[in-house]
Write a protein that holds these residues in place. Sequence first.
Motif, mmCIF file in Angstrom:
data_model
loop_
_atom_site.group_PDB
_atom_site.id
_atom_site.type_symbol
_atom_site.label_atom_id
_atom_site.label_comp_id
_atom_site.label_asym_id
_atom_site.label_seq_id
_atom_site.Cartn_x
_atom_site.Cartn_y
_atom_site.Cartn_z
ATOM 1 N N GLY A 384 -34.023 -37.328 -8.355
ATOM 2 C CA GLY A 384 -32.785 -38.067 -8.288
ATOM 3 C C GLY A 384 -31.664 -37.302 -7.611
ATOM 4 O O GLY A 384 -30.682 -37.909 -7.164
ATOM 5 N N ARG A 385 -31.779 -35.962 -7.513
ATOM 6 C CA ARG A 385 -30.736 -35.161 -6.884
ATOM 7 C C ARG A 385 -31.068 -34.863 -5.420
ATOM 8 O O ARG A 385 -30.500 -33.958 -4.820
ATOM 9 N N ARG A 386 -32.014 -35.605 -4.851
ATOM 10 C CA ARG A 386 -32.428 -35.342 -3.465
ATOM 11 C C ARG A 386 -31.261 -35.486 -2.506
ATOM 12 O O ARG A 386 -31.078 -34.661 -1.591
ATOM 13 N N GLU A 387 -30.445 -36.547 -2.676
ATOM 14 C CA GLU A 387 -29.338 -36.779 -1.753
ATOM 15 C C GLU A 387 -28.327 -35.641 -1.824
ATOM 16 O O GLU A 387 -27.780 -35.212 -0.796
ATOM 17 N N CYS A 388 -28.105 -35.119 -3.053
ATOM 18 C CA CYS A 388 -27.132 -34.032 -3.203
ATOM 19 C C CYS A 388 -27.647 -32.727 -2.606
ATOM 20 O O CYS A 388 -26.925 -32.024 -1.889
ATOM 21 N N CYS A 389 -28.942 -32.384 -2.927
ATOM 22 C CA CYS A 389 -29.474 -31.081 -2.485
ATOM 23 C C CYS A 389 -29.772 -31.057 -0.990
ATOM 24 O O CYS A 389 -29.465 -30.057 -0.313
ATOM 25 N N TRP A 390 -30.385 -32.130 -0.480
ATOM 26 C CA TRP A 390 -30.902 -32.064 0.894
ATOM 27 C C TRP A 390 -30.027 -32.764 1.920
ATOM 28 O O TRP A 390 -30.373 -32.770 3.115
ATOM 29 N N LYS A 391 -28.886 -33.326 1.489
ATOM 30 C CA LYS A 391 -27.948 -33.892 2.455
ATOM 31 C C LYS A 391 -26.556 -33.265 2.308
ATOM 32 O O LYS A 391 -26.021 -32.719 3.274
ATOM 33 N N GLN A 392 -25.989 -33.359 1.085
ATOM 34 C CA GLN A 392 -24.643 -32.832 0.911
ATOM 35 C C GLN A 392 -24.639 -31.300 0.940
ATOM 36 O O GLN A 392 -23.716 -30.681 1.475
ATOM 37 N N GLU A 393 -25.659 -30.673 0.351
ATOM 38 C CA GLU A 393 -25.721 -29.208 0.296
ATOM 39 C C GLU A 393 -26.976 -28.705 1.037
ATOM 40 O O GLU A 393 -27.691 -27.829 0.565
ATOM 41 N N TYR A 394 -27.231 -29.264 2.193
ATOM 42 C CA TYR A 394 -28.464 -28.958 2.937
ATOM 43 C C TYR A 394 -28.553 -27.487 3.332
ATOM 44 O O TYR A 394 -29.588 -26.831 3.169
ATOM 45 N N LEU A 398 -31.453 -24.961 2.086
ATOM 46 C CA LEU A 398 -32.386 -24.359 3.064
ATOM 47 C C LEU A 398 -32.338 -22.837 2.994
ATOM 48 O O LEU A 398 -33.390 -22.176 3.076
ATOM 49 N N ASP A 399 -31.138 -22.262 2.770
ATOM 50 C CA ASP A 399 -31.063 -20.808 2.636
ATOM 51 C C ASP A 399 -31.795 -20.347 1.386
ATOM 52 O O ASP A 399 -32.467 -19.298 1.384
ATOM 53 N N GLY A 400 -31.687 -21.101 0.318
ATOM 54 C CA GLY A 400 -32.398 -20.734 -0.900
ATOM 55 C C GLY A 400 -33.902 -20.812 -0.739
ATOM 56 O O GLY A 400 -34.644 -19.950 -1.230
ATOM 57 N N GLY A 421 -29.865 -17.773 -6.375
ATOM 58 C CA GLY A 421 -28.733 -18.525 -6.893
ATOM 59 C C GLY A 421 -28.547 -19.865 -6.216
ATOM 60 O O GLY A 421 -28.083 -20.830 -6.826
ATOM 61 N N ALA A 422 -28.935 -19.989 -4.972
ATOM 62 C CA ALA A 422 -28.758 -21.251 -4.266
ATOM 63 C C ALA A 422 -29.621 -22.347 -4.841
ATOM 64 O O ALA A 422 -29.349 -23.536 -4.632
ATOM 65 N N LEU A 423 -30.690 -21.991 -5.577
ATOM 66 C CA LEU A 423 -31.583 -22.980 -6.165
ATOM 67 C C LEU A 423 -31.427 -23.068 -7.686
ATOM 68 O O LEU A 423 -32.220 -23.744 -8.353
ATOM 69 N N SER A 424 -30.384 -22.409 -8.245
ATOM 70 C CA SER A 424 -30.211 -22.425 -9.704
ATOM 71 C C SER A 424 -29.794 -23.792 -10.213
ATOM 72 O O SER A 424 -29.938 -24.090 -11.396
ATOM 73 N N ARG A 425 -29.280 -24.647 -9.339
ATOM 74 C CA ARG A 425 -28.861 -25.977 -9.763
ATOM 75 C C ARG A 425 -30.030 -26.949 -9.873
ATOM 76 O O ARG A 425 -29.832 -28.114 -10.249
ATOM 77 N N CYS A 426 -31.252 -26.527 -9.489
ATOM 78 C CA CYS A 426 -32.421 -27.420 -9.553
ATOM 79 C C CYS A 426 -32.683 -27.811 -10.997
ATOM 80 O O CYS A 426 -32.708 -26.949 -11.895
ATOM 81 N N ILE A 427 -32.881 -29.090 -11.285
ATOM 82 C CA ILE A 427 -33.098 -29.587 -12.642
ATOM 83 C C ILE A 427 -34.559 -29.469 -13.052
ATOM 84 O O ILE A 427 -34.893 -29.738 -14.211
ATOM 85 N N HIS A 428 -35.463 -29.085 -12.124
ATOM 86 C CA HIS A 428 -36.888 -28.892 -12.435
ATOM 87 C C HIS A 428 -37.340 -27.524 -11.928
ATOM 88 O O HIS A 428 -38.147 -27.426 -11.003
#
Length: 782
Positions: A384-394, A398-400, A421-428
Amino acid sequence: MQAARETEQRQKIPAGKRGFFMLKVLKTDVSHPFAAALMPRAAVRPALRQGSAFLAGFLGGWAVLYGALMPFGLGLTLGFAEDCFAAGAAGALLGLLLHGFGALSLDSLCLLCAVGAAVAARWLWPGRFRPAALAGCGALGLGAVCFAFGPTGGGVDLLLTCGADALLAAALGFALRRFPPETPGVGMLLVAAGAAAALGSVSLGLLCLGVAVCAAVELALCCRGQPTAALAYCAVTGAALCAADPSLGPAAAGLSCASAAGALLAPGRRIEAFAAYAGGCVAGVLCVQPPGNAFSLLLSAGAGLAAAALLPKDWLAPVPAPEAAAPEERPRFSAAATRLEAVAESLSSLAETVNEVYDALPHRCESFRWVIDNTHDSLCFNCGRRECCWKQEYAATLDGMNALRPILEQNGHLETSDLPGALSRCIHPAALCAAANKSFALYRSRKEARVHAEAMRTALTEQYSAVADALGVLSEQLGRPGNPEPYKSGRVADFFSSLGTPPLECAVSLDDLGRTRAAVTLPRTRFAAAELSALAQEVGRLCRRTFEPPQVLSCKGMTTLLFSEKPALRAVFGFAASAARGTISGDAVQQFCSPAAAQMILCDGMGTGRPAAVDGNLAAELTARLLKAGFTAELAARLVNVALALKSDEESGATLDLISVDLYTGTARLFKAGAAPGFLVHGGRARPVGDASLPIGILGGVNGQSRVVHLAAGDYAVLVSDGLLVDGTGWVLKQLELSAAAADPPEQLAKALVETARTRAEATGRPDDITAAVLRLESCGR
C-alpha cells in the motif's frame, strides 16, 4: 584360420628370381561384389595383351627400313613389359622367318640370334634393361662379325647394317621402357610406326594396305576430336611409310594434307571431318603425284575412308575435352579436397554465427539493478505504500536499495538489522529482507551460469575454428598432391599386380622439394615388418629412390601404403626426469618420428604431484596424437587448450613446449606456450630460445610463440622444465657445449642436466619437478 592360410600360401610360393621381396602373395576377397565383376576382365586382359604384343612383334619383324634395316623386332623385344615381351619376341621371330620366305639373309640370321639372346637375358635379369640390351645388341654385332669375315663374306656392308640395327633397336627399346605403349604417347607412336612400315610393303594389286590403315586411323582420330593425336600419328606413320617404300612419298604427303584439313577444319564433327579429309587427300596426292600414277594411292586412301565409315558410331564419338583450370590456381586433383574445404568453411561459419548471435542477444541479470527490480516486483508492487516509496521518495528508496549490495555481496544474505536508514520506513522489513535474499541468490546463480555458458561457448567456437583451420590445411595438401609421375606409377602398379592383387589406386608424385612419394591402396591386407622392408626396397628400385618402410593405414576394408624417401638425417632421443616429491612428476615428455619429421614435446602441469601430472600428461598425449594426425603445432595447441579448459570445474593449465625437425632439410619449428626457455646447440655453440608467455588451458585462446631455425647433423635441441633453471641458464649453456664437444649421447646429456639441476635445487631449498628432453641429429646414409 587366417594365419594358417597365410602360412600355407607362403609355403606354396617358389623362390623366384626376385625372392627377397616375393614374401607374400596379396590376397583379394573374391566374395566382394566388385571382385566377381572384375574376374572376367582380369582373365581376358592378359590374353589380349599378349595377343597384341605378338601381332606388334610380327609386324615389327616384317618391317624393313630403307631396304636393309630391320630394327623393330629386336627393339620391341627389349621394350615390351615383363608379361608380354616373350609373345612379342615370338611374333618378331615369325615375322623375320616369313619375310624371307625360306631364303634368309645374313642380316636376318643375326637378328634371329639377337632376339633369342635378348629373351634369355630378360628371363635371367627380369625388369632390367641394360643386360637385355647388351645381350641382344652384342649378339647382333658378334654375328655380324662372324659372317662378315667368315666364308660367307658379308663384308663391311653387313657390319654397318647390323650396327645400325643394334643402335636403332636399343634406342627403340629404351623409349618403350620410358614410355609404355599401353598409354597414348611416344610408345604408342613407335609401335604404330613399326606397323605402318610393315604394312607399307604389302600390296594387294592396286591397294596398298599401309596407306589404307593409316588413313582409317587418322580419320578416326579427327572424328573423335583429337587433332593433336591425329597430326602426330600422321607425321610418324608418314615417315615410316616413306622409309619402308620411297614410292609411297606422295601417299604420305597426301595423308598429311588430309590429316591437317580434318584436324584443323572439322575436329570432332563426323560428316565434316570425312569431307575435309577426303578433299585434303585428293589435293595432296594430285599436287605431288602426276594424275596418271595417283589412282593407286587414291584407291588405297578411299579404302581407308570406307573402313572408317564402317566403324561403330561410338568409336567415332568426340572425346570430351578436360576442363581447363584457372591460370591463377593449380588444378584440384581430388574431390576429397573440395569436400574438406567445404566442411572447413561450414565449421568456421558456424563458429562466427554462434558468436554473432550471442553478442546480439540481450543479456539479463548482468547488474545489481535486476535484484532491485525483482524485489520491487515480488514485494513492493502489491504494497500500500508503493506510491509513497517508489514515486514520492524514489531517490531515497533507490539509494537504500543500492546500499544493500555490499552487504549482500559480503554476507550472502540480509537481516532486518542490516537495513539502512533509507529503508527503515518499510512496513514489512522481514519480507523485504527475504525478497532481497531470494532475488540476490537468483542473481548470483544466473550470473555463474552465464559465466559458465560463456566459457562453454568460447570453448566450442574455439574448437570449431581450430578444426576448420586443420581441415583447411588438409584440403590444401590434398589439392596439391605434387607433380604426378605416370610412368613410375605404372611400374609400381604392375609390381603389385605381379604379386597377386592389382592396386585399387597407385600414385607416385614429386612434392615441391623434389622428394618422391608413393601411395598404394590395396584390399585389406596385413604385412609383417620384414615384408614392409622388402616392399620398400623393391618400390624404391622401381622409382630409382631409397624408400623407408611404408606407413600402413587401414580403413573400411582397404590398406594404404605410404612410401616416402629415406631422409638425410635421423633423430636420436633421450630424456631424464626427477619428481619434486615422491615419484609422481607433473612433467610429461613425448618423443617420436613421423614419416618426414622428428617431434619432441614437453608439457609441465601447473604445480606438483598428481594434479599437475594429470594436466601435463593430458596435454602431451593430446598434442602428440594431433601432430601424428597432421595438425600443425598452433592448431594442436588450440585444441589442447579447449580440452584443459573443459577438463574439470577447477582451473587447469600446462605449458606446451615442442620442436618439429624436418629430417630432409633440417628445418626446425619451435612452439612455446608458457614453457621455459629451450636450448639449441649448432656448430658447437649453445644458445637459449624462447620468451615468456602464458600456459594453455587458462585463457580462451592460446598465447604462443613460433620460431623457425635450421639445424644440421651433430646439432642438439634441448627442452627443459622451469625446475631445471632454478639457478639460471649459464651453467646449462656450459654443460651443453661440453657435451656437444664430447659428442655425448642424448640420454647421457639429459641425465647430466637433471642430476646437476637436482643438486642445485636441494642447495637452494626450492624443489620442483625437473625434466630434460634432448634430440640429436645424425647423418643418415642414403
